[in-house]
Design an enzyme around this catalytic site. Structure first.
Site, PDB file in Angstrom:
ATOM      1  N   ASP A  73      27.570  61.982 -43.964  1.00 42.21           N
ATOM      2  CA  ASP A  73      27.087  60.607 -43.815  1.00 42.21           C
ATOM      3  C   ASP A  73      25.840  60.589 -42.935  1.00 42.21           C
ATOM      4  O   ASP A  73      25.497  61.589 -42.307  1.00 42.21           O
ATOM      5  CB  ASP A  73      28.182  59.681 -43.249  1.00 42.21           C
ATOM      6  CG  ASP A  73      28.891  60.260 -42.033  1.00 42.21           C
ATOM      7  OD1 ASP A  73      28.355  61.208 -41.424  1.00 42.21           O
ATOM      8  OD2 ASP A  73      29.982  59.779 -41.693  1.00 42.21           O
ATOM      9  N   ASN A 138      38.820  53.481 -35.727  1.00 43.54           N
ATOM     10  CA  ASN A 138      39.299  52.380 -36.565  1.00 43.54           C
ATOM     11  C   ASN A 138      39.833  52.875 -37.907  1.00 43.54           C
ATOM     12  O   ASN A 138      40.038  52.090 -38.828  1.00 43.54           O
ATOM     13  CB  ASN A 138      38.172  51.359 -36.793  1.00 43.54           C
ATOM     14  CG  ASN A 138      36.993  51.964 -37.552  1.00 43.54           C
ATOM     15  OD1 ASN A 138      36.976  53.151 -37.860  1.00 43.54           O
ATOM     16  ND2 ASN A 138      35.992  51.147 -37.837  1.00 43.54           N
ATOM     17  N   HIS A 140      38.223  54.993 -39.909  1.00 42.02           N
ATOM     18  CA  HIS A 140      37.207  55.340 -40.910  1.00 42.02           C
ATOM     19  C   HIS A 140      37.144  56.848 -41.121  1.00 42.02           C
ATOM     20  O   HIS A 140      37.520  57.642 -40.270  1.00 42.02           O
ATOM     21  CB  HIS A 140      35.843  54.727 -40.583  1.00 42.02           C
ATOM     22  CG  HIS A 140      35.095  55.321 -39.439  1.00 42.02           C
ATOM     23  ND1 HIS A 140      34.152  54.609 -38.716  1.00 42.02           N
ATOM     24  CD2 HIS A 140      35.093  56.561 -38.879  1.00 42.02           C
ATOM     25  CE1 HIS A 140      33.626  55.384 -37.795  1.00 42.02           C
ATOM     26  NE2 HIS A 140      34.178  56.568 -37.875  1.00 42.02           N
ATOM     27  N   GLU A 145      34.450  52.576 -43.863  1.00 42.89           N
ATOM     28  CA  GLU A 145      35.045  51.717 -42.842  1.00 42.89           C
ATOM     29  C   GLU A 145      36.269  50.986 -43.397  1.00 42.89           C
ATOM     30  O   GLU A 145      36.468  50.945 -44.620  1.00 42.89           O
ATOM     31  CB  GLU A 145      34.002  50.689 -42.367  1.00 42.89           C
ATOM     32  CG  GLU A 145      32.728  51.289 -41.772  1.00 42.89           C
ATOM     33  CD  GLU A 145      32.903  51.752 -40.325  1.00 42.89           C
ATOM     34  OE1 GLU A 145      34.050  51.981 -39.881  1.00 42.89           O
ATOM     35  OE2 GLU A 145      31.884  51.900 -39.629  1.00 42.89           O
TER      36      GLU A 145
HETATM   37  C1  F6R Z   1      30.320  61.219 -38.447  1.00 46.89           C
HETATM   38  C2  F6R Z   1      31.497  60.716 -39.174  1.00 46.89           C
HETATM   39  C3  F6R Z   1      32.471  59.855 -38.459  1.00 46.89           C
HETATM   40  C4  F6R Z   1      33.166  60.608 -37.327  1.00 46.89           C
HETATM   41  C5  F6R Z   1      34.198  59.744 -36.615  1.00 46.89           C
HETATM   42  C6  F6R Z   1      34.797  60.442 -35.419  1.00 46.89           C
HETATM   43  O1  F6R Z   1      29.561  62.063 -39.275  1.00 46.89           O
HETATM   44  O2  F6R Z   1      31.653  60.990 -40.326  1.00 46.89           O
HETATM   45  O3  F6R Z   1      33.429  59.383 -39.370  1.00 46.89           O
HETATM   46  O4  F6R Z   1      33.784  61.745 -37.859  1.00 46.89           O
HETATM   47  O5  F6R Z   1      33.614  58.536 -36.185  1.00 46.89           O
HETATM   48  O6  F6R Z   1      33.799  60.645 -34.473  1.00 46.89           O
HETATM   49  P1  F6R Z   1      34.077  61.504 -33.163  1.00 46.89           P
HETATM   50  O7  F6R Z   1      34.387  62.882 -33.614  1.00 46.89           O
HETATM   51  O8  F6R Z   1      32.821  61.423 -32.361  1.00 46.89           O
HETATM   52  O9  F6R Z   1      35.257  60.869 -32.477  1.00 46.89           O
END
Ligand code: F6R
Length: 245
Positions: A73, A138, A140, A145
């Site tokens: 992403d 959340n 995602h 999301e």
């Molecule tokens: C980022 C992504 C997000 C993160 C998620 C967890 O490329 O795909 O879905 O994997 O927000 O983020 P961290 O690891 O920083 O808690």
């Protein structure tokens, strides 16, 4: 993938062994298929895993040279080079540190047409051998999301407020992103294998919801359970809320 790769499983690890274990598992997949096609996330969770991948390459234990990595992403509205950009993070934490990096497919978000990179991304991410994803607070996955349906493909998305705030507060973005582009949940579910990486006590509640409560659009990660080869790599803190643990 080889039929000896295990089906769905939950792997709970002491924090000190988490990153090296995930790296060893990836080395196993690379040994089976040096031309592995995978997507990788950014964020804080995979950082120690990427450090292990770099360390292993330096000691000659494995190579990612034949693999292709598609970015999971990317933010919209952050200029090239912004430290929170997913392409910048993945280059800085992994590719730039490898002697022989894999082929990298970033997401071209800097052109005029915001839908164009999503179409290209879905093509690049179709038929992945392995989708590696993290878990948002959340629920995602990528930037899928809450509200995402399992049939949603790669696309431009509105980000949850908490995700936009994370860009500046946690990842050091110079501005609040206007949106995101993500590999879709449907595209992730079409991969040969899916790995969900989760660490830290703060993720214990959402991991429990993702794995043990009824699936639903309020927690997109819950749909990953539909995949026959889902592996959840959790450290003990993240797994502490699970009945299974
Ligand atoms: C980022 C992504 C997000 C993160 C998620 C967890 O490329 O795909 O879905 O994997 O927000 O983020 P961290 O690891 O920083 O808690």
């Amino acid at each position: 993938m080889s039929s000896t790769v295990p089906a769905s499983r939950l792997v709970v690890l002491p924090s000190a062994a988490w990153a090296s274990t995930v790296a060893s598992e990836l080395a196993d997949r690379l040994a089976r298929r040096p031309s592995l096609r995978l997507c990788l996330p950014t964020g804080d969770t995979p950082t120690p895993f990427y450090a292990e991948l770099v360390a292993g390459e330096r000691r000659g234990a494995w190579s990612l040279a034949g693999a292709t990595v598609v970015l999971l992403d990317e933010w919209l509205g952050l200029p090239p080079g912004d430290p929170a950009r997913c392409d910048v993070r993945l280059r800085g934490e992994l590719f730039d540190l490898l002697a022989s990096p894999p082929a990298f497919v970033p997401i071209a978000v800097d052109g005029a047409d915001v839908d164009e990179p999503a179409t290209a991304l879905d093509t690049a991410a179709s038929g992945l051998d392995l989708a590696v994803v993290g878990l948002g607070m959340n629920g995602h996955v990528g930037f899928n999301e809450p509200g995402t349906r399992p049939e949603d493909r790669s696309r431009v998305v509105r980000l949850a407020r908490s995700s936009r705030e994370a860009a500046t507060a946690r990842y050091g973005a110079g501005a609040v992103p206007s949106g995101g582009v993500t590999i879709g949940l449907a595209t992730i579910l079409e991969a040969g294998e899916v790995w969900l990486l989760v660490t830290g006590e703060r993720k214990a509640g959402i991991l429990r919801q993702a794995l043990e409560e009824p699936e639903g659009i309020d927690c997109p990660a819950s749909y990953l359970r539909r995949h026959p080869r889902l592996t959840v790599f959790a450290d003990e803190a993240a797994a502490s809320g699970l009945r299974a643990s």
